[in-house]
Write a protein that holds these residues in place. Structure first.
Motif, PDB file in Angstrom:
ATOM      1  N   SER A   5       0.826  -1.212   0.000  1.00 42.19           N
ATOM      2  CA  SER A   5       0.000   0.000   0.000  1.00 42.19           C
ATOM      3  C   SER A   5       0.863   1.267   0.000  1.00 42.19           C
ATOM      4  N   ARG A   6       2.167   1.113   0.254  1.00 41.93           N
ATOM      5  CA  ARG A   6       3.101   2.245   0.234  1.00 41.93           C
ATOM      6  C   ARG A   6       4.000   2.219  -1.013  1.00 41.93           C
ATOM      7  N   LYS A  10       1.370   3.668  -8.550  1.00 51.51           N
ATOM      8  CA  LYS A  10      -0.045   3.847  -8.204  1.00 51.51           C
ATOM      9  C   LYS A  10      -0.897   2.630  -8.587  1.00 51.51           C
ATOM     10  N   ARG A  13      -0.698   0.232  -5.695  1.00 46.55           N
ATOM     11  CA  ARG A  13      -1.520   0.731  -4.584  1.00 46.55           C
ATOM     12  C   ARG A  13      -3.011   0.572  -4.892  1.00 46.55           C
ATOM     13  N   LEU A  30      -4.785   4.352   2.363  1.00 50.25           N
ATOM     14  CA  LEU A  30      -5.000   4.671   0.950  1.00 50.25           C
ATOM     15  C   LEU A  30      -6.121   5.679   0.731  1.00 50.25           C
ATOM     16  N   LYS A  32      -6.133   8.500   1.783  1.00 49.26           N
ATOM     17  CA  LYS A  32      -5.442   9.792   1.665  1.00 49.26           C
ATOM     18  C   LYS A  32      -4.442   9.805   0.505  1.00 49.26           C
ATOM     19  N   ASP A  33      -4.488   8.785  -0.346  1.00 44.36           N
ATOM     20  CA  ASP A  33      -3.532   8.681  -1.446  1.00 44.36           C
ATOM     21  C   ASP A  33      -3.685   9.856  -2.413  1.00 44.36           C
ATOM     22  N   LYS A  34      -2.577  10.296  -2.995  1.00 44.39           N
ATOM     23  CA  LYS A  34      -2.614  11.421  -3.935  1.00 44.39           C
ATOM     24  C   LYS A  34      -3.251  11.045  -5.267  1.00 44.39           C
ATOM     25  N   SER A  35      -3.308   9.764  -5.584  1.00 43.85           N
ATOM     26  CA  SER A  35      -3.855   9.300  -6.860  1.00 43.85           C
ATOM     27  C   SER A  35      -5.367   9.076  -6.767  1.00 43.85           C
ATOM     28  N   VAL A  38      -6.315   5.388  -7.099  1.00 42.71           N
ATOM     29  CA  VAL A  38      -6.181   4.601  -5.876  1.00 42.71           C
ATOM     30  C   VAL A  38      -7.388   4.848  -4.968  1.00 42.71           C
ATOM     31  N   ARG A  39      -7.764   6.107  -4.791  1.00 42.73           N
ATOM     32  CA  ARG A  39      -8.912   6.422  -3.929  1.00 42.73           C
ATOM     33  C   ARG A  39     -10.203   5.855  -4.507  1.00 42.73           C
TER      34      ARG A  39
END
Length: 102
Positions: A5-6, A10, A13, A30, A32-35, A38-39
């Motif tokens: 997950s880290r 992307k 993730r 995840l 809070k992921d920037k992608s 992924v969200r």
């Protein structure tokens, strides 16, 4: 899976985010992921906890909010919030969710 997950990729993730057997800690991280991809994967995952899905009610990406309306783990409170979303397709999805809210 927590380590994956880290991952810097992307797609890796996102694969964790959509995995029904992903640990709650990985899914929560995840959210809070920037992608957006992924969200979106986490928002679609039926194993995502309602508390994590509540974070998505205010996500900047409309598709993340849309997928949140379709997740059976999303709480009624979050669906009610999304009924007032500024994006019409998110509002519509929340209004026609599996719960008879109106």
């Amino acid at each position: 899976m927590l380590e994956l997950s880290r991952d810097t990729n992307k797609h890796v993730r996102a694969a964790v985010g959509e995995n029904l057997y992903a640990p709650f800690a990985a899914l929560e991280a995840l959210t809070k992921d920037k992608s957006e991809d992924v969200r979106r994967a986490v928002a679609r995952n039926k194993g995502t906890l309602p508390s994590a899905l509540a974070i998505f009610a205010t996500d900047k990406d409309a598709d993340v909010r849309f997928h949140t309306t379709k997740n059976p783990s999303t709480s009624v409170k979050v669906l009610e919030q999304l009924m007032d979303d500024t994006t019409e397709f998110v509002c519509s999805a929340a209004r026609t969710s599996r719960y008879p809210l109106n």
